[in-house]
Enzyme design. Structure first.
Site, PDB file in Angstrom:
ATOM      1  CB  CYS A  63      97.827 -14.881  49.235  1.00 47.95           C
ATOM      2  SG  CYS A  63      99.458 -15.501  48.880  1.00 47.95           S
ATOM      3  CG  ASP A 123     116.425 -13.804  50.691  1.00 51.75           C
ATOM      4  OD1 ASP A 123     115.345 -14.006  50.107  1.00 51.75           O
ATOM      5  OD2 ASP A 123     116.509 -13.718  51.945  1.00 51.75           O
ATOM      6  CE  LYS A 166      97.952 -11.370  44.647  1.00 50.24           C
ATOM      7  NZ  LYS A 166      98.981 -12.314  44.480  1.00 50.24           N
ATOM      8  CB  THR A 185     103.397  -6.774  51.488  1.00 49.47           C
ATOM      9  OG1 THR A 185     102.874  -7.758  50.594  1.00 49.47           O
ATOM     10  CG2 THR A 185     104.301  -5.842  50.739  1.00 49.47           C
ATOM     11  CB  THR A 225     103.936   1.065  42.533  1.00 48.04           C
ATOM     12  OG1 THR A 225     103.331  -0.220  42.721  1.00 48.04           O
ATOM     13  CG2 THR A 225     104.970   1.000  41.430  1.00 48.04           C
ATOM     14  CG  PHE A 246      97.885 -22.809  53.407  1.00 53.44           C
ATOM     15  CD1 PHE A 246      96.950 -22.250  52.548  1.00 53.44           C
ATOM     16  CD2 PHE A 246      99.195 -22.879  52.990  1.00 53.44           C
ATOM     17  CE1 PHE A 246      97.312 -21.778  51.296  1.00 53.44           C
ATOM     18  CE2 PHE A 246      99.575 -22.412  51.746  1.00 53.44           C
ATOM     19  CZ  PHE A 246      98.627 -21.864  50.892  1.00 53.44           C
ATOM     20  CG  ASN A 300      94.602 -13.140  46.504  1.00 55.26           C
ATOM     21  OD1 ASN A 300      94.322 -13.971  45.637  1.00 55.26           O
ATOM     22  ND2 ASN A 300      95.831 -12.960  46.936  1.00 55.26           N
ATOM     23  CE1 TYR A 338     106.561 -22.133  49.720  1.00 55.84           C
ATOM     24  CE2 TYR A 338     107.586 -20.563  51.229  1.00 55.84           C
ATOM     25  CZ  TYR A 338     107.159 -21.854  50.938  1.00 55.84           C
ATOM     26  OH  TYR A 338     107.327 -22.864  51.846  1.00 55.84           O
ATOM     27  CB  VAL A 391     101.981 -18.293  40.569  1.00 57.85           C
ATOM     28  CG1 VAL A 391     102.366 -17.871  39.172  1.00 57.85           C
ATOM     29  CG2 VAL A 391     102.913 -17.655  41.588  1.00 57.85           C
TER      30      VAL A 391
HETATM   31  N1  SAJ Z   1      89.844 -22.516  50.518  1.00 50.25           N
HETATM   32  C1  SAJ Z   1      88.605 -22.937  51.009  1.00 50.25           C
HETATM   33  N2  SAJ Z   1      87.603 -23.228  50.131  1.00 50.25           N
HETATM   34  C2  SAJ Z   1      87.792 -23.135  48.775  1.00 50.25           C
HETATM   35  C3  SAJ Z   1      89.029 -22.695  48.272  1.00 50.25           C
HETATM   36  C4  SAJ Z   1      90.036 -22.399  49.171  1.00 50.25           C
HETATM   37  O1  SAJ Z   1      88.403 -23.044  52.223  1.00 50.25           O
HETATM   38  O2  SAJ Z   1      86.830 -23.445  48.048  1.00 50.25           O
HETATM   39  C5  SAJ Z   1      90.924 -22.193  51.455  1.00 50.25           C
HETATM   40  C6  SAJ Z   1      92.142 -23.116  51.308  1.00 50.25           C
HETATM   41  O3  SAJ Z   1      91.977 -24.307  52.005  1.00 50.25           O
HETATM   42  C7  SAJ Z   1      93.236 -22.251  51.876  1.00 50.25           C
HETATM   43  C8  SAJ Z   1      92.811 -20.835  51.476  1.00 50.25           C
HETATM   44  O4  SAJ Z   1      91.434 -20.925  51.144  1.00 50.25           O
HETATM   45  O5  SAJ Z   1      93.262 -22.335  53.289  1.00 50.25           O
HETATM   46  C9  SAJ Z   1      93.582 -20.273  50.303  1.00 50.25           C
HETATM   47  O6  SAJ Z   1      93.813 -21.259  49.317  1.00 50.25           O
HETATM   48  P1  SAJ Z   1      93.658 -20.971  47.751  1.00 50.25           P
HETATM   49  O7  SAJ Z   1      93.963 -22.216  47.026  1.00 50.25           O
HETATM   50  O8  SAJ Z   1      92.338 -20.356  47.478  1.00 50.25           O
HETATM   51  O9  SAJ Z   1      94.725 -19.811  47.460  1.00 50.25           O
HETATM   52  P2  SAJ Z   1      96.296 -19.583  47.741  1.00 50.25           P
HETATM   53  O10 SAJ Z   1      96.446 -18.748  48.955  1.00 50.25           O
HETATM   54  O11 SAJ Z   1      97.069 -20.836  47.650  1.00 50.25           O
HETATM   55  O12 SAJ Z   1      96.667 -18.708  46.415  1.00 50.25           O
HETATM   56  C10 SAJ Z   1      95.919 -17.529  46.140  1.00 50.25           C
HETATM   57  C11 SAJ Z   1      95.501 -17.552  44.658  1.00 50.25           C
HETATM   58  N3  SAJ Z   1      94.518 -16.507  44.411  1.00 50.25           N
HETATM   59  C12 SAJ Z   1      93.339 -16.744  43.800  1.00 50.25           C
HETATM   60  O13 SAJ Z   1      93.005 -17.869  43.467  1.00 50.25           O
HETATM   61  C13 SAJ Z   1      92.462 -15.571  43.544  1.00 50.25           C
HETATM   62  C14 SAJ Z   1      96.736 -17.381  43.766  1.00 50.25           C
HETATM   63  O14 SAJ Z   1      96.363 -17.262  42.407  1.00 50.25           O
HETATM   64  C15 SAJ Z   1      97.502 -16.122  44.206  1.00 50.25           C
HETATM   65  O15 SAJ Z   1      98.668 -15.922  43.386  1.00 50.25           O
HETATM   66  C16 SAJ Z   1      97.938 -16.320  45.645  1.00 50.25           C
HETATM   67  O16 SAJ Z   1      96.750 -16.405  46.438  1.00 50.25           O
HETATM   68  C17 SAJ Z   1      98.779 -15.121  46.064  1.00 50.25           C
HETATM   69  O17 SAJ Z   1     100.027 -15.273  46.086  1.00 50.25           O
HETATM   70  O18 SAJ Z   1      98.237 -14.051  46.278  1.00 50.25           O
END
Ligand code: SAJ
Length: 421
Positions: free
Chosen positions: A266, A33, A212, A85, A126, A331, A216, A13, A161
Site C-alpha cells: 500500500c 475470485d 485514500k 491495483t 471509478t 514487512f 498513505n 486481504y 484497514v
Molecule cells: N513503517 C516505518 N516506520 C513507521 C511506520 C511504518 O518504517 O513509523 C514501515 C513499516 O515497517 C512497513 C511500512 O512502513 O514496512 C508500512 O506499514 P504501516 O503499518 O505504516 O502500513 P500498512 O501498509 O500495513 O497499512 C497502511 C495503513 N495506512 C495508514 O496508516 C495511513 C492502513 O490504514 C491502510 O488501510 C493500508 O496501508 C492500505 O491498505 O492502504
C-alpha cells in the site's frame, strides 16, 4: 433499498474479511475470485491468507450458509470490487484487474444494483470503471450519462484497514463514501451501515480516491522524514532514536520511526498514483518515495561496513568465515506477511553478495520463500545469536525485543529499528 445479496469480487486481504463481516451480519454473500484454489479453500470454511481471527469468522460464515465463493460472477444487489491495483512500467497504475472485474460483473447487473470500487485507485478510476460497465451493458443507464436517474449506482469507498487489525478496523473505522451522484452515495452508506460502526462520510468519487492516496502518502512522507533523519544522524554520530524521542516531547511534533525501508503493498505503491497523474506538482511525494526506496541499500552498506569491522578485529578470518544473521523478514512487526518486504529484499541481497553463511530469523514462518532457498538458512533466535558474527535487526518483532544485551555483545550489530540500542 434493501441489499439481500452482496457480491465481493476479489477475495484477498480486503475482499475476504469484508465478505466475512457482511456474512456475519447475515447477508447472503457471494465471493468471486479468479483463483480456484482460493475459492475451494473458502468453500471448505478455511482461508488462504493470514489475518488474526479471520479463519473463525469465515468458517462460521461458510458453515452457516451465508458465504459462498465462486470463480464466475452471479447476480447480486450490490457488488464490491476489491482487486489489486499494482503499478507497471515507470510506476504507472495498472487498472487491468479492475477492468477484468468490471467485465466479469457487467453481464449479471440489473436495474437498481450498486457497484462499489474498494481497490485503492488513481483519481478517475471509478469513472473509468463505470465507463467499462456502460460499454458492456448499453441496455442499462449509468451515472456519467444519467446522473441521479441512472439504473446502476456507482461509488468509490476505499478500504483503510491496517493488516493485522482488519476485522476490528473494518467495523470501527470511519468510512469515506464517494458516490458518483448523491443517490449513489446514499445507497453505499446504507450498505456499509450493515457493519460499519464508525462514521460514513459522504464526498464525491474523485475526492474519495484522492483521500485514500493522501492518507498513505502522508504516512510515506513522514516515514521518509524519519529515514532521512536516521541517515543524517549516522553521519553526525547522534542516536536517531534518542533524538526522535526528545523531539517528540514537543507538543506539536510527532516523528515516526526509521526502519530498513517501507514495505507492504500500500504505502510503497499508492503515492506513485498521485505522482503519475501530476508529475510536475508531486515533488515532495516523489522524493519521499525515493528516500524510502533507497533505505535498503543504505542498510546493506552498513552491513558491509560491519563485516569489514569484524574482519579487521579478526585478521585470521576471510569474508567466507563471517556468518551474518538477519533478524526479521516480514514487512512489519508481528505479522508473517513477506510481500514487498524491504527486510526480505535486504537479506536476499546480502546473501547474494556475501560469500559466508547468511541466517534468517523469522519466528512467524516455518518455511523460507522459494527464492531464498539454498541461499539463506532459516534459524531460531538462540542458534543465530550463538553462530553469528554480524547481527542485522530488520523487524522489531516482539520476540526480538526481549533478547538480552549480553547475548548480543559478541557480534557486530546493525539495528535498523533501534530496539537494541
Ligand atoms: N513503517 C516505518 N516506520 C513507521 C511506520 C511504518 O518504517 O513509523 C514501515 C513499516 O515497517 C512497513 C511500512 O512502513 O514496512 C508500512 O506499514 P504501516 O503499518 O505504516 O502500513 P500498512 O501498509 O500495513 O497499512 C497502511 C495503513 N495506512 C495508514 O496508516 C495511513 C492502513 O490504514 C491502510 O488501510 C493500508 O496501508 C492500505 O491498505 O492502504
Amino acid at each position: 433499498m434493501s441489499f439481500q445479496t452482496v457480491s465481493v469480487v476479489g477475495l484477498g486481504y480486503i475482499g475476504l474479511p469484508t465478505a466475512a463481516v457482511f456474512a456475519a451480519r447475515k447477508k447472503k454473500v457471494i465471493g468471486v475470485d479468479v483463483n480456484p484454489h482460493a475459492v475451494e479453500t473458502i468453500n471448505l470454511g478455511k482461508i488462504h491468507i493470514v489475518e488474526p481471527d479471520l479463519d473463525m469468522v469465515v468458517h462460521a460464515a461458510v458453515t452457516e450458509g451465508y458465504l459462498r465463493a465462486t470463480t464466475i460472477a452471479e447476480p447480486a444487489d450490490a457488488f464490491l470490487i476489491a482487486v489489486p491495483t499494482p503499478f507497471k512500467g515507470d510506476h504507472e497504475p495498472d487498472l487491468s484487474y479492475i477492468e477484468s472485474a468490471s467485465k466479469s460483473v457487467a453481464p449479471v447487473l440489473k436495474k437498481g444494483d450498486l457497484v462499489i470500487l474498494e481497490s485503492t485507485s488513481p483519481v478517475g478510476a471509478t469513472e473509468q470503471m463505470s465507463a467499462w460497465l456502460a460499454e458492456a451493458r448499453p441496455d442499462l443507464s449509468f451515472p456519467q450519462t444519467h446522473g441521479e436517474e441512472s439504473d446502476i449506482r456507482i461509488a468509490h469507498c476505499p478500504e483503510r484497514v491496517l493488516p493485522g487489525h482488519v476485522l476490528r478496523e473494518l467495523i470501527e473505522n470511519d468510512r469515506i463514501i464517494g458516490g458518483m451522484t448523491s443517490k449513489c452515495s446514499a445507497a453505499a452508506v446504507q450498505l456499509y451501515k450493515t457493519f460499519v460502526e464508525g462514521e460514513c462520510i459522504i464526498t464525491d468519487a474523485r475526492t474519495a480516491e484522492m483521500c485514500k492516496l493522501t492518507e498513505n502518502s502522508f504516512r510515506d512522507v513522514n516515514i521518509a522524514f524519519a529515514n532521512e533523519l536516521s541517515i543524517i544522524c549516522d553521519k553526525l554520530d547522534i542516536s536517531v532514536w534518542e533524538l526522535i524521542r526528545l523531539a517528540n516531547h514537543h507538543p506539536r511534533v510527532n516523528i515516526l520511526q526509521p526502519g530498513p525501508g517501507v514495505g507492504g503493498h500500500c504505502i510503497a505503491v499508492d503515492p506513485w498514483f498521485i505522482v503519475s497523474k501530476t508529475p510536475e506538482q508531486a515533488r515532495l511525494i516523489r522524493t519521499a518515495r525515493e528516500v524510502n526506496d533507497s533505505k535498503p541499500q543504505w542498510v546493506i552498506d552498513q552491513v558491509q561496513q560491519a563485516i569489514g569491522k569484524h574482519l579487521q578485529a579478526n585478521s585470521e578470518k576471510t569474508a567466507k568465515d563471517v556468518t551474518v544473521a538477519c533478524f526479521g523478514l516480514a514487512f512489519k512487526p508481528d505479522i508473517d506477511d513477506l510481500r514487498e518486504s524491504p527486510s526480505k529484499a535486504i537479506t536476499l541481497k546480502i546473501a547474494n553478495a556475501h560469500p559466508g553463511t547468511v541466517l534468517a530469523v523469522e519466528p512467524n514462518i516455518d518455511k523460507l520463500p522459494a527464492n531464498m532457498e539454498g541461499k539463506v538458512t532459516l534459524c531460531d533466535i538462540e542458534n543465530a545469536l550463538r553462530r553469528s558474527d554480524v547481527i542485522v535487526l530488520l523487524v522489531d518483532h516482539k520476540q526480538f525485543k526481549c533478547i538480552s544485551q549480553n547475548s548480543l555483545e559478541r557480534a557486530e550489530r546493525v539495528d535498523t529499528r533501534g530496539i537494541w540500542n
